[in-house]
Scaffold this motif. Structure first.
Motif, PDB file in Angstrom:
ATOM      1  N   MET A   1       0.851  -1.197   0.000  1.00  0.00           N
ATOM      2  CA  MET A   1       0.000   0.000   0.000  1.00  0.00           C
ATOM      3  C   MET A   1       0.886   1.247   0.000  1.00  0.00           C
ATOM      4  O   MET A   1       1.766   1.397   0.841  1.00  0.00           O
ATOM      5  N   SER A   2       0.682   2.155  -0.948  1.00  0.00           N
ATOM      6  CA  SER A   2       1.478   3.378  -1.032  1.00  0.00           C
ATOM      7  C   SER A   2       1.126   4.311   0.115  1.00  0.00           C
ATOM      8  O   SER A   2      -0.024   4.405   0.546  1.00  0.00           O
ATOM      9  N   SER A   3       2.154   4.977   0.640  1.00  0.00           N
ATOM     10  CA  SER A   3       1.915   5.915   1.747  1.00  0.00           C
ATOM     11  C   SER A   3       1.527   7.301   1.260  1.00  0.00           C
ATOM     12  O   SER A   3       1.136   8.147   2.046  1.00  0.00           O
ATOM     13  N   LYS A   4       1.683   7.541  -0.025  1.00  0.00           N
ATOM     14  CA  LYS A   4       1.351   8.837  -0.598  1.00  0.00           C
ATOM     15  C   LYS A   4       0.122   8.701  -1.487  1.00  0.00           C
ATOM     16  O   LYS A   4      -0.015   7.699  -2.205  1.00  0.00           O
ATOM     17  N   THR A   5      -0.736   9.735  -1.448  1.00  0.00           N
ATOM     18  CA  THR A   5      -1.975   9.676  -2.232  1.00  0.00           C
ATOM     19  C   THR A   5      -2.138  10.931  -3.070  1.00  0.00           C
ATOM     20  O   THR A   5      -2.014  12.058  -2.555  1.00  0.00           O
ATOM     21  N   LEU A   6      -2.408  10.708  -4.344  1.00  0.00           N
ATOM     22  CA  LEU A   6      -2.766  11.809  -5.245  1.00  0.00           C
ATOM     23  C   LEU A   6      -4.238  11.657  -5.605  1.00  0.00           C
ATOM     24  O   LEU A   6      -4.648  10.642  -6.176  1.00  0.00           O
ATOM     25  N   TYR A   7      -5.028  12.672  -5.237  1.00  0.00           N
ATOM     26  CA  TYR A   7      -6.459  12.642  -5.521  1.00  0.00           C
ATOM     27  C   TYR A   7      -6.713  13.292  -6.876  1.00  0.00           C
ATOM     28  O   TYR A   7      -6.364  14.458  -7.093  1.00  0.00           O
ATOM     29  N   LEU A   8      -7.290  12.529  -7.780  1.00  0.00           N
ATOM     30  CA  LEU A   8      -7.637  13.042  -9.101  1.00  0.00           C
ATOM     31  C   LEU A   8      -9.065  13.569  -9.069  1.00  0.00           C
ATOM     32  O   LEU A   8     -10.002  12.827  -8.749  1.00  0.00           O
ATOM     33  N   ILE A   9      -9.221  14.827  -9.408  1.00  0.00           N
ATOM     34  CA  ILE A   9     -10.536  15.473  -9.394  1.00  0.00           C
ATOM     35  C   ILE A   9     -10.951  15.685 -10.844  1.00  0.00           C
ATOM     36  O   ILE A   9     -10.500  16.627 -11.503  1.00  0.00           O
ATOM     37  N   ARG A 191      -0.118  14.055 -17.479  1.00  0.00           N
ATOM     38  CA  ARG A 191      -0.294  15.136 -16.495  1.00  0.00           C
ATOM     39  C   ARG A 191      -0.023  14.611 -15.079  1.00  0.00           C
ATOM     40  O   ARG A 191       0.641  15.268 -14.269  1.00  0.00           O
ATOM     41  N   VAL A 192      -0.528  13.397 -14.785  1.00  0.00           N
ATOM     42  CA  VAL A 192      -0.323  12.793 -13.474  1.00  0.00           C
ATOM     43  C   VAL A 192       1.150  12.482 -13.253  1.00  0.00           C
ATOM     44  O   VAL A 192       1.733  12.786 -12.193  1.00  0.00           O
ATOM     45  N   GLU A 193       1.789  11.884 -14.236  1.00  0.00           N
ATOM     46  CA  GLU A 193       3.194  11.512 -14.098  1.00  0.00           C
ATOM     47  C   GLU A 193       4.076  12.739 -13.906  1.00  0.00           C
ATOM     48  O   GLU A 193       5.028  12.727 -13.114  1.00  0.00           O
ATOM     49  N   PRO A 218     -14.382  13.678 -18.848  1.00  0.00           N
ATOM     50  CA  PRO A 218     -13.519  12.508 -18.986  1.00  0.00           C
ATOM     51  C   PRO A 218     -13.580  11.919 -20.392  1.00  0.00           C
ATOM     52  O   PRO A 218     -14.579  12.078 -21.099  1.00  0.00           O
ATOM     53  N   SER A 219     -12.506  11.221 -20.775  1.00  0.00           N
ATOM     54  CA  SER A 219     -12.524  10.464 -22.021  1.00  0.00           C
ATOM     55  C   SER A 219     -12.175   9.016 -21.700  1.00  0.00           C
ATOM     56  O   SER A 219     -11.471   8.727 -20.715  1.00  0.00           O
ATOM     57  N   ARG A 220     -12.624   8.101 -22.530  1.00  0.00           N
ATOM     58  CA  ARG A 220     -12.351   6.683 -22.302  1.00  0.00           C
ATOM     59  C   ARG A 220     -10.850   6.405 -22.356  1.00  0.00           C
ATOM     60  O   ARG A 220     -10.310   5.646 -21.542  1.00  0.00           O
ATOM     61  N   ASP A 221     -10.152   7.013 -23.302  1.00  0.00           N
ATOM     62  CA  ASP A 221      -8.707   6.816 -23.411  1.00  0.00           C
ATOM     63  C   ASP A 221      -8.001   7.179 -22.113  1.00  0.00           C
ATOM     64  O   ASP A 221      -7.136   6.443 -21.621  1.00  0.00           O
ATOM     65  N   ASP A 222      -8.368   8.322 -21.558  1.00  0.00           N
ATOM     66  CA  ASP A 222      -7.733   8.772 -20.319  1.00  0.00           C
ATOM     67  C   ASP A 222      -8.040   7.827 -19.167  1.00  0.00           C
ATOM     68  O   ASP A 222      -7.156   7.492 -18.358  1.00  0.00           O
ATOM     69  N   LEU A 223      -9.279   7.391 -19.037  1.00  0.00           N
ATOM     70  CA  LEU A 223      -9.640   6.494 -17.948  1.00  0.00           C
ATOM     71  C   LEU A 223      -8.894   5.167 -18.038  1.00  0.00           C
ATOM     72  O   LEU A 223      -8.448   4.611 -17.021  1.00  0.00           O
ATOM     73  N   GLU A 224      -8.728   4.666 -19.239  1.00  0.00           N
ATOM     74  CA  GLU A 224      -7.994   3.408 -19.408  1.00  0.00           C
ATOM     75  C   GLU A 224      -6.524   3.586 -19.029  1.00  0.00           C
ATOM     76  O   GLU A 224      -5.919   2.724 -18.377  1.00  0.00           O
ATOM     77  N   GLN A 225      -5.923   4.669 -19.443  1.00  0.00           N
ATOM     78  CA  GLN A 225      -4.524   4.923 -19.115  1.00  0.00           C
ATOM     79  C   GLN A 225      -4.316   5.138 -17.621  1.00  0.00           C
ATOM     80  O   GLN A 225      -3.322   4.662 -17.043  1.00  0.00           O
ATOM     81  N   LEU A 226      -5.253   5.844 -16.984  1.00  0.00           N
ATOM     82  CA  LEU A 226      -5.129   6.110 -15.551  1.00  0.00           C
ATOM     83  C   LEU A 226      -5.245   4.836 -14.733  1.00  0.00           C
ATOM     84  O   LEU A 226      -4.666   4.727 -13.648  1.00  0.00           O
ATOM     85  N   ARG A 227      -5.994   3.857 -15.234  1.00  0.00           N
ATOM     86  CA  ARG A 227      -6.125   2.576 -14.528  1.00  0.00           C
ATOM     87  C   ARG A 227      -4.775   1.884 -14.361  1.00  0.00           C
ATOM     88  O   ARG A 227      -4.549   1.139 -13.410  1.00  0.00           O
ATOM     89  N   ASN A 230      -1.440   2.787 -11.074  1.00  0.00           N
ATOM     90  CA  ASN A 230      -1.219   2.210  -9.748  1.00  0.00           C
ATOM     91  C   ASN A 230      -0.447   0.897  -9.791  1.00  0.00           C
ATOM     92  O   ASN A 230       0.168   0.498  -8.796  1.00  0.00           O
ATOM     93  N   SER A 231      -0.457   0.207 -10.933  1.00  0.00           N
ATOM     94  CA  SER A 231       0.275  -1.062 -11.036  1.00  0.00           C
ATOM     95  C   SER A 231       1.751  -0.860 -11.357  1.00  0.00           C
ATOM     96  O   SER A 231       2.513  -1.820 -11.414  1.00  0.00           O
TER      97      SER A 231
END
Length: 831
Positions: A1-9, A191-193, A218-227, A230-231
């Motif tokens: 479990m990561s100790s740091k959290t980035l909240y995506l709004i 943007r997240v990276e 949101p766009s489907r492409d972005d949601l798939e990439q953001l998934r 975390n891995s």
């Protein structure tokens, strides 16, 4: 479990209007919300955030099945109601009370329709934020504030996470979203990276994303990439969330966060002036709304009329819509400007009818007119006595065509005492003795109808003597000496109780270099003076005035009597002209300046120069529920109904009240009020060197043509001036209503609605609660000093005491059934 959290709004930046009209904005809202709902249902981890009640109302009206889906998603915490305001308004120009209503109407809607109340207020796109918001947010139930502008290039903050401190000492957590509110399609992961790379020293973060500027989300492409992020073991947990998640984290170290006790300005300083007509209409609507609310509440308390909640709500939503951050600042297209005027006029018509209904219901209790009497009624909406010059026109029973007689008025107050007055030119241009315009100084009792009686007597016409022709333009009252230079048409000196307050050449209209960009994105000041308006010649003045004689003195007295003198001066510059009128009362230290501009310049700004005698003085001005002490000399600044200059020894102050301007600058003791710009519509800078407007055709400019600006100037001891000017500015803006009419004499004379006994405390709102049978009274302390005032409601036979800290807003409610008195917050909830 990561100790740091980035909240995506995730959000979608949806302007209801801007480069498009509202119908297109509504269509894009439906499309964006439809897509967002689909992704919320499809992606378990995804949460969508959106604000602005007006957009949800459009969905409710035009696609109710989608609205029902969103309601279910909100219940499942897949869709977050963000911010909770009616819309994202400009956050500098609306009055404090307008901000209260933005939140009240928005939050009430979301509570009623979705059963939720956001704790984080949000204004991503507005161009700056008044410090007065802090107390308003706190007393509206918010715990935090999220914004984007001004960015770090334009405003240095101690950190992006900080505690914002209000004028009254209120505090609220705040976060500046450094990376702004939207992302390009397919680039959310990038943007997240990038954010993670730049913020390795942080334990938590918040990042906004979503396709924006015309909807999208949101766009489907972005949601798939953001998934996938975390891995990949970045050391961060990247989680779809809501702003409240992040603020909960930083609240644990709130005591260690830096404090910021200033406003959040500047950015886009041209917006303080651009599209002056919309700004003036907005101020007129604000003034009319709150004044009508007071009058109607009075009539309702006396059971003379039902309280028209639905009609008020329609007018209020017009006001709130026109405060949108691309309407009020003037950054929209011509069609949106026209729509804003249409909306303000719609609201003004509603209020005109409500005001008339209240006025005539209150007049009904007055005695019928005596034989030969022309009653003049003046309703004072303010809870304290007002001494003000009143003008009123009325119609004698018959036009007088007999050149051998003249109908001369005599005016008496309610005690039968004669009231000094003067006749002035009426609005019409009928040369026989038909209409009468009387101007008199009235002592108005608080929060009630005041009666004056006018009688006409037949006299022989007195041959007109042009005594004004060679009269020197030097005017003295009991306190004041003021002179106007006949060679320049400008105020030469203004002295109160022997103290000089103005330098020569005061109220000169300056022409300043400007740009087609309506925002003023690339500048912080407008100080490059290219020229000034000069006095017309006698021939030019005659042509401009449209008179039949060939010559007209460009500076002359046009009205003079026992109440006031009015001097007119005519100026020109290039293709533009100004008719400037100075109104100089025979009593007191205040005088007025009306500037009627006929503007035809391009890429120029018009400023009105007020060079005070205090070359090392300091400047302050009214903002939303506060007073700002300005420190950015020469830069463009923003204030509301008044600004003032205080002498370096703090003993003397000059105050200037306006009825519809906001931008100004200050340097070396000189105030320069910004009146007009001639920018192009929505001319957004794109890249250096590219013209902002087409170079192969005519392109219309903003604010060409006729505009009128009014100012009231007063000088005196600093403590006296600064304790009175807030009330004076409210009286000038929410003017007592004067009308000559004949009551039936069938009712009961009405008691006053509300009285306060303190000399400075403001009553900014008197209204009925939105949901309960409560009378609400909003009080505000405008000087920064602790005060106590007695409040009386004679028509309910109630008296109570209110204690206020410096700059404190306090709302008191009266349960009309039980007569119980208690305090409520700005959301009208009992404390």
């Amino acid at each position: 479990m990561s100790s740091k959290t980035l909240y995506l709004i995730c959000n979608a930046h949806l302007d209801p209007v801007w480069l498009w009209e509202w119908e297109e904005g509504a269509g894009e809202t439906l499309s964006t919300f439809r897509t967002a709902a689909q992704f919320c249902e499809e992606y378990d981890e995804f949460v969508f955030n959106h604000n602005e009640a007006v957009l949800y109302k459009w969905v409710e009206m035009y696609e109710p099945e989608l609205f029902s889906r969103i309601q279910q998603l909100v219940k499942r915490r897949k869709w977050h109601i963000l911010g909770g305001w009616y819309l994202q308004p400009d956050c500098n120009m609306p009055s404090g009370e307008s901000f209260v209503r933005q939140i009240l109407i928005g939050k009430s809607y979301f509570k009623r329709k979705f059963g939720v109340e956001p704790e984080t207020a949000m204004n991503f796109d507005p161009f700056g934020h008044t410090r007065g918001l802090v107390q308003i947010l706190k007393k509206s139930g918010f715990r935090s504030y999220l914004f984007c502008r001004p960015d770090a290039e334009h405003l240095t903050l101690p950190a992006d996470d900080f505690v914002w401190v209000g004028y009254d000492g209120s505090e609220i957590l705040a976060h500046r979203a450094r990376h702004h509110y939207n992302s390009e399609r397919g680039k959310a992961r990038q943007r997240v990276e990038q954010w993670i790379k730049e913020n390795q020293d942080q334990d938590a973060g918040m990042l906004l994303w979503g396709i924006g500027n015309h909807g999208g989300g949101p766009s489907r492409d972005d949601l798939e990439q953001l998934r996938k992020i975390n891995s990949e073991k970045s050391g961060w947990e990247v989680r779809h969330g809501i702003p409240e998640d992040y603020f909960k984290v930083i609240s644990r170290r709130e005591d260690d966060l830096p404090r910021h006790d200033r406003d959040l300005n500047p950015w886009a300083v041209g917006c303080y002036t651009t599209m002056a007509l919309v700004k003036q209409k907005h101020r007129q609507l604000e003034n009319t709304y709150f004044m009508t609310e007071k009058m109607v509440s009075h009539a309702s308390l006396l059971e003379l009329m039902d309280y028209p909640r639905e009609e008020f709500k329609k007018a209020l939503e017009d006001l709130l819509f026109c405060e949108f951050h691309d309407i009020l600042p003037g950054s929209s297209i011509p069609q949106v400007e026209a729509y804003a005027i249409q909306r303000t006029d719609h609201a003004l018509e509603i209020l005109s009818r409500l005001k008339a209904r209240a006025f005539f219901s209150l007049v009904k209790g007055e005695d019928a007119a005596d034989e030969g009497e022309f009653p003049i009624f003046v309703y004072n909406p303010h809870p304290y006595p007002v001494e003000e010059i009143v003008s009123c026109e009325f119609q004698p029973q018959e036009p007088n065509f007999d050149p051998e007689i003249f109908w001369l008025p005599e005016i008496k107050d309610s005690g039968g005492e004669s009231v000094p007055y003067q006749l002035e030119k009426e609005s019409s241009n009928i040369t026989v003795d038909q209409r009468k315009k009387v101007v008199f100084r009235a002592s108005l009792k608080p929060a009630q109808m005041n009666r004056f009686s006018c009688f006409l007597k037949e006299v022989k016409p007195i041959p007109e003597k042009d005594e004004r022709k060679n009269k020197p333009l030097v005017f003295k009252s009991d306190k004041t000496e003021l002179s106007i230079n006949e060679r320049t048409g400008l105020v030469e000196n203004y002295r109160v109780n022997g103290v000089d307050f103005l330098n020569p050449e005061s109220f000169q209209a300056l022409v300043v270099k400007d740009y087609p960009d309506p925002w003023g994105m690339k500048v912080r000041a407008f100080r490059n003076v290219l020229g000034s308006f000069a006095l017309m010649s006698e021939k030019e003045a005659a042509r401009f005035a449209g008179v039949s004689v060939s010559k007209l003195n460009p500076v002359r007295i046009i009205e003079d009597g026992p109440v006031r003198t009015v001097v007119e001066a005519l100026f020109h510059y290039n293709h533009s002209s100004i008719c400037q009128r100075y109104t100089i009362p025979k009593k007191g230290s205040e005088f007025g300046v009306e500037v009627r501009v006929f503007w035809a310049e391009k890429d120029r700004m018009l400023k009105l120069s007020v060079p005070t005698a205090f070359s090392k003085g300091s400047c302050r001005g009214q903002v939303a529920y506060g007073v700002e002490k300005f420190s950015r000399d020469s830069e463009e600044l923003i204030a509301q109904k008044w600004v003032g200059v205080v002498s370096v020894d703090q003993k003397q102050a000059l105050t200037v009240i306006n009825d519809g301007t906001y931008g100004f600058d200050f340097a070396g003791g000189e105030l320069r009020h910004s009146l007009l710009r001639s920018a192009a519509y929505s001319a957004h800078p794109v890249e250096e060197g590219r013209p902002l407007v087409p170079q192969d055709r005519f392109e219309q400019r903003i604010d060409q043509g006729e505009r009128i600006f009014r100012f009231w100037i007063n000088g005196g001891e600093t403590r006296e001036r600064l304790s009175r000017v807030d009330r004076e500015s409210l009286i000038k803006n929410e003017k007592p209503m004067a009308l000559s009419c004949f009551p039936p004499g069938t009712g009961v004379k009405s008691l006053p609605s509300l009285l306060v006994n303190d000399d400075a405390v403001q009553v900014t709102a008197v209204k009925m609660a939105e949901e309960n049978d409560w009378l609400l009274v909003r009080l505000f302390e405008p000087t920064g000093e602790e005060r106590q005032t007695d409040v009386s409601i004679p028509c309910l036979d109630l008296n109570f005491e209110v204690h206020l800290k410096g700059f404190e807003i306090k709302t008191v409610a009266v349960d009309l059934a039980s007569k119980e008195i208690f305090e409520v917050d700005l959301m009208e909830r009992q404390l």
